[in-house]
Design a protein around this motif. Sequence first.
Motif, PDB file in Angstrom:
ATOM      1  N   ILE A  52       0.839  -1.210   0.000  1.00  0.00           N
ATOM      2  CA  ILE A  52       0.000   0.000   0.000  1.00  0.00           C
ATOM      3  C   ILE A  52       0.868   1.252   0.000  1.00  0.00           C
ATOM      4  N   ILE A  53       1.935   1.229   0.810  1.00  0.00           N
ATOM      5  CA  ILE A  53       2.841   2.384   0.845  1.00  0.00           C
ATOM      6  C   ILE A  53       3.498   2.601  -0.512  1.00  0.00           C
ATOM      7  N   MET A  54       3.960   1.495  -1.127  1.00  0.00           N
ATOM      8  CA  MET A  54       4.591   1.620  -2.440  1.00  0.00           C
ATOM      9  C   MET A  54       3.592   2.109  -3.489  1.00  0.00           C
ATOM     10  N   LEU A  55       2.341   1.665  -3.391  1.00  0.00           N
ATOM     11  CA  LEU A  55       1.320   2.109  -4.323  1.00  0.00           C
ATOM     12  C   LEU A  55       1.114   3.622  -4.228  1.00  0.00           C
ATOM     13  N   MET A  56       1.085   4.149  -3.003  1.00  0.00           N
ATOM     14  CA  MET A  56       0.918   5.589  -2.808  1.00  0.00           C
ATOM     15  C   MET A  56       2.110   6.351  -3.378  1.00  0.00           C
ATOM     16  N   ILE A  57       3.312   5.803  -3.192  1.00  0.00           N
ATOM     17  CA  ILE A  57       4.509   6.481  -3.699  1.00  0.00           C
ATOM     18  C   ILE A  57       4.521   6.488  -5.221  1.00  0.00           C
ATOM     19  N   VAL A  58       4.228   5.325  -5.810  1.00  0.00           N
ATOM     20  CA  VAL A  58       4.293   5.213  -7.265  1.00  0.00           C
ATOM     21  C   VAL A  58       3.166   6.018  -7.921  1.00  0.00           C
ATOM     22  N   LEU A  59       1.948   5.962  -7.366  1.00  0.00           N
ATOM     23  CA  LEU A  59       0.828   6.701  -7.956  1.00  0.00           C
ATOM     24  C   LEU A  59       1.052   8.205  -7.922  1.00  0.00           C
ATOM     25  N   GLN A 119       3.618   9.576  -8.707  1.00  0.00           N
ATOM     26  CA  GLN A 119       4.492   9.882  -9.837  1.00  0.00           C
ATOM     27  C   GLN A 119       3.955   9.293 -11.147  1.00  0.00           C
ATOM     28  N   ALA A 120       2.678   8.903 -11.144  1.00  0.00           N
ATOM     29  CA  ALA A 120       2.118   8.208 -12.308  1.00  0.00           C
ATOM     30  C   ALA A 120       2.161   9.054 -13.575  1.00  0.00           C
ATOM     31  N   ASN A 121       2.052  10.366 -13.439  1.00  0.00           N
ATOM     32  CA  ASN A 121       2.025  11.232 -14.621  1.00  0.00           C
ATOM     33  C   ASN A 121       3.409  11.679 -15.082  1.00  0.00           C
ATOM     34  N   THR A 122       4.442  11.222 -14.408  1.00  0.00           N
ATOM     35  CA  THR A 122       5.798  11.631 -14.779  1.00  0.00           C
ATOM     36  C   THR A 122       6.269  10.847 -15.994  1.00  0.00           C
ATOM     37  N   PRO A 123       7.332  11.309 -16.660  1.00  0.00           N
ATOM     38  CA  PRO A 123       7.842  10.578 -17.836  1.00  0.00           C
ATOM     39  C   PRO A 123       8.283   9.152 -17.516  1.00  0.00           C
ATOM     40  N   GLN A 124       8.629   8.879 -16.241  1.00  0.00           N
ATOM     41  CA  GLN A 124       9.065   7.526 -15.890  1.00  0.00           C
ATOM     42  C   GLN A 124       7.942   6.507 -16.010  1.00  0.00           C
ATOM     43  N   TYR A 125       6.693   6.933 -15.718  1.00  0.00           N
ATOM     44  CA  TYR A 125       5.575   5.988 -15.717  1.00  0.00           C
ATOM     45  C   TYR A 125       4.579   6.228 -16.849  1.00  0.00           C
ATOM     46  N   GLN A 126       4.280   7.479 -17.130  1.00  0.00           N
ATOM     47  CA  GLN A 126       3.340   7.824 -18.202  1.00  0.00           C
ATOM     48  C   GLN A 126       2.014   7.067 -18.065  1.00  0.00           C
ATOM     49  N   ASN A 127       1.563   6.917 -16.806  1.00  0.00           N
ATOM     50  CA  ASN A 127       0.295   6.240 -16.493  1.00  0.00           C
ATOM     51  C   ASN A 127       0.242   4.796 -17.012  1.00  0.00           C
ATOM     52  N   ASP A 128       1.387   4.187 -17.173  1.00  0.00           N
ATOM     53  CA  ASP A 128       1.435   2.790 -17.620  1.00  0.00           C
ATOM     54  C   ASP A 128       1.145   1.884 -16.415  1.00  0.00           C
ATOM     55  N   GLN A 129      -0.014   1.242 -16.421  1.00  0.00           N
ATOM     56  CA  GLN A 129      -0.430   0.445 -15.273  1.00  0.00           C
ATOM     57  C   GLN A 129       0.491  -0.751 -15.025  1.00  0.00           C
ATOM     58  N   LEU A 130       1.018  -1.340 -16.094  1.00  0.00           N
ATOM     59  CA  LEU A 130       1.895  -2.491 -15.927  1.00  0.00           C
ATOM     60  C   LEU A 130       3.207  -2.100 -15.242  1.00  0.00           C
ATOM     61  N   VAL A 131       3.769  -0.977 -15.644  1.00  0.00           N
ATOM     62  CA  VAL A 131       5.001  -0.497 -15.014  1.00  0.00           C
ATOM     63  C   VAL A 131       4.742  -0.141 -13.554  1.00  0.00           C
ATOM     64  N   ILE A 132       3.605   0.478 -13.285  1.00  0.00           N
ATOM     65  CA  ILE A 132       3.242   0.833 -11.910  1.00  0.00           C
ATOM     66  C   ILE A 132       3.109  -0.430 -11.061  1.00  0.00           C
ATOM     67  N   MET A 188       5.487  -1.321  -7.848  1.00  0.00           N
ATOM     68  CA  MET A 188       4.820  -1.467  -6.565  1.00  0.00           C
ATOM     69  C   MET A 188       5.142  -2.828  -5.935  1.00  0.00           C
ATOM     70  N   ALA A 189       5.030  -3.901  -6.728  1.00  0.00           N
ATOM     71  CA  ALA A 189       5.279  -5.243  -6.204  1.00  0.00           C
ATOM     72  C   ALA A 189       6.749  -5.448  -5.859  1.00  0.00           C
ATOM     73  N   SER A 190       7.644  -4.975  -6.720  1.00  0.00           N
ATOM     74  CA  SER A 190       9.074  -5.159  -6.482  1.00  0.00           C
ATOM     75  C   SER A 190       9.534  -4.368  -5.263  1.00  0.00           C
ATOM     76  N   GLY A 191       9.107  -3.105  -5.197  1.00  0.00           N
ATOM     77  CA  GLY A 191       9.473  -2.297  -4.034  1.00  0.00           C
ATOM     78  C   GLY A 191       8.922  -2.867  -2.746  1.00  0.00           C
ATOM     79  N   GLY A 192       7.701  -3.433  -2.807  1.00  0.00           N
ATOM     80  CA  GLY A 192       7.093  -3.995  -1.610  1.00  0.00           C
ATOM     81  C   GLY A 192       7.863  -5.178  -1.055  1.00  0.00           C
ATOM     82  N   ILE A 193       8.291  -6.107  -1.919  1.00  0.00           N
ATOM     83  CA  ILE A 193       8.983  -7.302  -1.434  1.00  0.00           C
ATOM     84  C   ILE A 193      10.365  -6.966  -0.900  1.00  0.00           C
TER      85      ILE A 193
END
Length: 240
Positions: free
Chosen positions: A182-189, A191-204, A208-213
């Motif tokens: 949940i914490i990682m989801l809040m951090i990544v979301l 930045q969802a509109n940044t060039p790193q993510y570009q609202n790509d749900q798969l990348v998000i 989120m999963a990698s940072g969480g583990i």
Amino acid sequence: MTQTWQAPAVATPVRPQPRRRRRRAWWLIPSAVVIVATVVYMVSAYAPPDPETSRVDVSDGMWHYVFLVAHVGFAAVATLTGLLQFWPTLRNRYPKVHRWTGRVYFWGGIFPAIVAVAAIIWTSPSGVSNVIGQYTLLGFWTFTGIAGLRAARARRFADHRKWMIRNYAATLTALVTRPMGIIMLMIVLSQANTPQYQNDQLVILHDMASGGIWLSMMITLGIAEYYIYRKYGNGRRRRA
């Protein structure tokens, strides 16, 4: 014959030694409540077994779901019996019960849980970093479990306690990944509109999963090592 008179020896009063107060493991009660509640929540999606209620995507086949349910069940056994292993009253007053719950922890908990999850980790849709993190945790879980079991059989109980603290920390990592996710989801979301993510749900999802583990492993294993150091110290402190 003259006898020399000697004064009778006066017994020196022995002062009673003050009883050492045992430190009560007060933290076990709130920890047990949180752990049991989390286990009940995690198991509720798989008891009774129904693929429709699974929290993990099992669309690639029934065998995936079978191994997943087996892993969740064995991991729940490991989590609850491992919690009992740390209860001082059980360990000190009922050593036979402590030994039997320990056997259940190993042979009805972590080892079958490891076998079950090892078969399905590679199918995770959460990315390579998450898969590597899970296999890293699995390797640590296996190594510390074997080390703890060997130490107990060799009657090296001090080493056994240290290895089991590390092993139970690995057991609890799966529980910690939920709030960390949940914490990682809040951090990544954020930045969802940044060039790193570009609202790509798969990348998000992957981040989120990698940072969480990885974050969960750092927290649980770090706390375990700190606890071991504070409680048992290191070799230099004991030899000093």
